[in-house]
Design a protein around this motif. Structure first.
Motif, PDB file in Angstrom:
ATOM      1  N   GLY A 248       0.801  -1.215   0.000  1.00  0.00           N
ATOM      2  CA  GLY A 248       0.000   0.000   0.000  1.00  0.00           C
ATOM      3  C   GLY A 248       0.837   1.271   0.000  1.00  0.00           C
ATOM      4  O   GLY A 248       2.044   1.252   0.216  1.00  0.00           O
ATOM      5  N   GLU A 249       0.158   2.376  -0.235  1.00  0.00           N
ATOM      6  CA  GLU A 249       0.806   3.684  -0.342  1.00  0.00           C
ATOM      7  C   GLU A 249       1.497   4.119   0.950  1.00  0.00           C
ATOM      8  O   GLU A 249       2.448   4.876   0.918  1.00  0.00           O
ATOM      9  N   ASP A 250       1.007   3.663   2.087  1.00  0.00           N
ATOM     10  CA  ASP A 250       1.527   4.109   3.379  1.00  0.00           C
ATOM     11  C   ASP A 250       2.575   3.160   3.965  1.00  0.00           C
ATOM     12  O   ASP A 250       2.899   3.246   5.158  1.00  0.00           O
ATOM     13  N   ALA A 251       3.106   2.261   3.157  1.00  0.00           N
ATOM     14  CA  ALA A 251       4.100   1.305   3.641  1.00  0.00           C
ATOM     15  C   ALA A 251       5.275   2.044   4.287  1.00  0.00           C
ATOM     16  O   ALA A 251       5.643   3.146   3.870  1.00  0.00           O
ATOM     17  N   VAL A 252       5.850   1.422   5.307  1.00  0.00           N
ATOM     18  CA  VAL A 252       6.972   2.009   6.026  1.00  0.00           C
ATOM     19  C   VAL A 252       8.257   1.317   5.562  1.00  0.00           C
ATOM     20  O   VAL A 252       8.368   0.098   5.643  1.00  0.00           O
ATOM     21  N   ILE A 253       9.206   2.122   5.081  1.00  0.00           N
ATOM     22  CA  ILE A 253      10.497   1.589   4.655  1.00  0.00           C
ATOM     23  C   ILE A 253      11.378   1.472   5.896  1.00  0.00           C
ATOM     24  O   ILE A 253      11.645   2.455   6.573  1.00  0.00           O
ATOM     25  N   LEU A 254      11.828   0.263   6.189  1.00  0.00           N
ATOM     26  CA  LEU A 254      12.649   0.025   7.374  1.00  0.00           C
ATOM     27  C   LEU A 254      14.134   0.018   7.039  1.00  0.00           C
ATOM     28  O   LEU A 254      14.970   0.350   7.878  1.00  0.00           O
ATOM     29  N   LYS A 255      14.456  -0.373   5.797  1.00  0.00           N
ATOM     30  CA  LYS A 255      15.862  -0.479   5.410  1.00  0.00           C
ATOM     31  C   LYS A 255      15.946  -0.490   3.892  1.00  0.00           C
ATOM     32  O   LYS A 255      15.090  -1.058   3.227  1.00  0.00           O
ATOM     33  N   SER A 256      16.985   0.145   3.373  1.00  0.00           N
ATOM     34  CA  SER A 256      17.255   0.042   1.929  1.00  0.00           C
ATOM     35  C   SER A 256      18.762  -0.030   1.739  1.00  0.00           C
ATOM     36  O   SER A 256      19.515   0.591   2.487  1.00  0.00           O
ATOM     37  N   GLU A 257      19.175  -0.815   0.758  1.00  0.00           N
ATOM     38  CA  GLU A 257      20.604  -0.953   0.488  1.00  0.00           C
ATOM     39  C   GLU A 257      20.844  -1.456  -0.919  1.00  0.00           C
ATOM     40  O   GLU A 257      19.971  -2.074  -1.533  1.00  0.00           O
ATOM     41  N   LYS A 258      22.036  -1.177  -1.417  1.00  0.00           N
ATOM     42  CA  LYS A 258      22.460  -1.731  -2.696  1.00  0.00           C
ATOM     43  C   LYS A 258      23.028  -3.113  -2.417  1.00  0.00           C
ATOM     44  O   LYS A 258      23.797  -3.305  -1.477  1.00  0.00           O
ATOM     45  N   VAL A 259      22.640  -4.065  -3.243  1.00  0.00           N
ATOM     46  CA  VAL A 259      23.069  -5.445  -3.042  1.00  0.00           C
ATOM     47  C   VAL A 259      23.783  -5.924  -4.294  1.00  0.00           C
ATOM     48  O   VAL A 259      23.258  -5.819  -5.408  1.00  0.00           O
ATOM     49  N   LYS A 260      24.976  -6.451  -4.094  1.00  0.00           N
ATOM     50  CA  LYS A 260      25.727  -7.002  -5.219  1.00  0.00           C
ATOM     51  C   LYS A 260      25.246  -8.417  -5.484  1.00  0.00           C
ATOM     52  O   LYS A 260      24.875  -9.129  -4.559  1.00  0.00           O
ATOM     53  N   PRO A 261      25.247  -8.833  -6.731  1.00  0.00           N
ATOM     54  CA  PRO A 261      24.808 -10.201  -7.042  1.00  0.00           C
ATOM     55  C   PRO A 261      25.764 -11.229  -6.441  1.00  0.00           C
ATOM     56  O   PRO A 261      26.936 -10.948  -6.210  1.00  0.00           O
ATOM     57  N   ASP A 262      25.221 -12.402  -6.163  1.00  0.00           N
ATOM     58  CA  ASP A 262      26.044 -13.493  -5.648  1.00  0.00           C
ATOM     59  C   ASP A 262      27.087 -13.878  -6.688  1.00  0.00           C
ATOM     60  O   ASP A 262      26.917 -13.647  -7.874  1.00  0.00           O
ATOM     61  N   LYS A 263      28.131 -14.522  -6.227  1.00  0.00           N
ATOM     62  CA  LYS A 263      29.153 -15.013  -7.155  1.00  0.00           C
ATOM     63  C   LYS A 263      28.601 -16.206  -7.924  1.00  0.00           C
ATOM     64  O   LYS A 263      27.547 -16.716  -7.635  1.00  0.00           O
ATOM     65  N   GLY A 264      29.328 -16.643  -8.892  1.00  0.00           N
ATOM     66  CA  GLY A 264      28.886 -17.785  -9.680  1.00  0.00           C
ATOM     67  C   GLY A 264      28.290 -17.327 -10.995  1.00  0.00           C
ATOM     68  O   GLY A 264      28.834 -16.468 -11.671  1.00  0.00           O
ATOM     69  N   MET A 265      27.148 -17.860 -11.345  1.00  0.00           N
ATOM     70  CA  MET A 265      26.521 -17.563 -12.628  1.00  0.00           C
ATOM     71  C   MET A 265      25.934 -16.152 -12.695  1.00  0.00           C
ATOM     72  O   MET A 265      25.520 -15.705 -13.741  1.00  0.00           O
ATOM     73  N   ASN A 266      25.897 -15.440 -11.592  1.00  0.00           N
ATOM     74  CA  ASN A 266      25.299 -14.110 -11.571  1.00  0.00           C
ATOM     75  C   ASN A 266      26.291 -12.999 -11.896  1.00  0.00           C
ATOM     76  O   ASN A 266      26.003 -11.835 -11.700  1.00  0.00           O
ATOM     77  N   PHE A 267      27.464 -13.333 -12.410  1.00  0.00           N
ATOM     78  CA  PHE A 267      28.477 -12.317 -12.659  1.00  0.00           C
ATOM     79  C   PHE A 267      28.060 -11.303 -13.715  1.00  0.00           C
ATOM     80  O   PHE A 267      28.607 -10.219 -13.783  1.00  0.00           O
ATOM     81  N   LEU A 268      27.073 -11.625 -14.526  1.00  0.00           N
ATOM     82  CA  LEU A 268      26.593 -10.686 -15.534  1.00  0.00           C
ATOM     83  C   LEU A 268      25.506  -9.756 -15.005  1.00  0.00           C
ATOM     84  O   LEU A 268      25.173  -8.764 -15.643  1.00  0.00           O
ATOM     85  N   LYS A 269      24.951 -10.074 -13.852  1.00  0.00           N
ATOM     86  CA  LYS A 269      23.866  -9.270 -13.299  1.00  0.00           C
ATOM     87  C   LYS A 269      24.395  -7.993 -12.656  1.00  0.00           C
ATOM     88  O   LYS A 269      25.512  -7.954 -12.151  1.00  0.00           O
ATOM     89  N   LYS A 270      23.557  -6.974 -12.659  1.00  0.00           N
ATOM     90  CA  LYS A 270      23.920  -5.683 -12.070  1.00  0.00           C
ATOM     91  C   LYS A 270      23.533  -5.638 -10.600  1.00  0.00           C
ATOM     92  O   LYS A 270      22.783  -6.467 -10.105  1.00  0.00           O
ATOM     93  N   GLU A 271      24.043  -4.614  -9.952  1.00  0.00           N
ATOM     94  CA  GLU A 271      23.688  -4.345  -8.568  1.00  0.00           C
ATOM     95  C   GLU A 271      22.186  -4.093  -8.462  1.00  0.00           C
ATOM     96  O   GLU A 271      21.581  -3.520  -9.353  1.00  0.00           O
ATOM     97  N   MET A 272      21.585  -4.531  -7.362  1.00  0.00           N
ATOM     98  CA  MET A 272      20.153  -4.348  -7.149  1.00  0.00           C
ATOM     99  C   MET A 272      19.930  -3.478  -5.923  1.00  0.00           C
ATOM    100  O   MET A 272      20.792  -3.383  -5.064  1.00  0.00           O
TER     101      MET A 272
END
Length: 86
Positions: free
Chosen positions: A23-47
């Protein structure tokens, strides 16, 4: 408290997911940039990962806080008094 995690390539996209589910009134408790796991995800970007909750869930948690602290204080005070008594 019930929380949910969301992730997307951009903050705009992840907030759209949060609003759609919580919903519109959701409370954000935490936000962060997450790097992809190693292995087959080396082509993926930061999320962007966001942890959020519904306002009523956060309110319940906050309301129980002082009650818990008061109970803990009474218990500790009682224990201290019992140890002092001969």
């Amino acid at each position: 408290m019930k929380t949910s995690k969301f992730s997307a390539p951009t903050m705009r996209e992840v907030l759209a997911k949060v609003k759609a589910e919580l919903g519109e009134d959701a409370v954000i408790l935490k936000s962060e940039k997450v790097k992809p796991d190693k292995g087959m995800n080396f082509l993926k970007k930061e999320m962007i990962e966001v942890t959020a909750a519904r306002p009523e869930d956060v309110k319940e948690e906050l309301q129980s806080g002082p009650e818990f602290a008061e109970t803990l204080d009474k218990t500790i005070t009682s224990e201290v008094e019992n140890r002092r008594a001969p």
